[in-house]
Design a protein around this motif. Sequence first.
Motif: not given
Length: 201
Positions: A41-45, A62-69, A74-78, A104-113
């Motif tokens: 959550a918090g990564d940008v992909i 999103r904070p819930d670990g999902k993305i919308t495109t 509501d696709l689970q990404a985390a 899919v490319t991760v462009t900003s990294f935060v990672g799982p908690y």
Amino acid sequence: MHPILRMTLSAGLVLLAGCAHRPVPVPEEVAVPQGDYLIGAGDVININVWRNPEVSASVPVRPDGKITTPLVEDLQAAGKTSTQLARDVEKALEKYIQQPMATVTVTSFVGPYNQQIRVIGQAAKPQALAYRQGMSLMDVLIAVGGITDFAAGNKANIIRTVNGARQSIPVRLQDLLRDGDISANVAVLPGDVLVIPESWF
């Protein structure tokens, strides 16, 4: 230059060069996690769908670990690798596009908690950091801007969970930062919490 002085200087430079590349030791009882990066959550992909730029997008997780495109809600990404998420995007798009091919490319990294390094207390900028392989205490301190003037740097601790048991590992931040004592530079691991207390005098 005198030959003996030249030999002493050369030996000193070789010794310094050897120290500069010495890896930071990791305690034997703790296994360093290996494997692919997991999205958090918090990564940008960035999602790129071949020949379909209208459904390609750069989106935050999103904070819930999902993305919308576009076309996919509501696709689970985390917790997934970029390859796993790309296959999930393709499966979701099959309803609308014939044989979609996504990357899919991760462009900003935060990672799982559970993979983050958290720094609390008397750091200049307390925060959570994405873990990077080979990360050391010095890397963490650089990222948080060092410690404040009120920090009791040599009374700091790393809180680490190993096999379900919580450990408190004393670290010497003041020796590392102010005295340049490289022996105080220890390896950090995913999930570590660096606690920097305040000095009372």
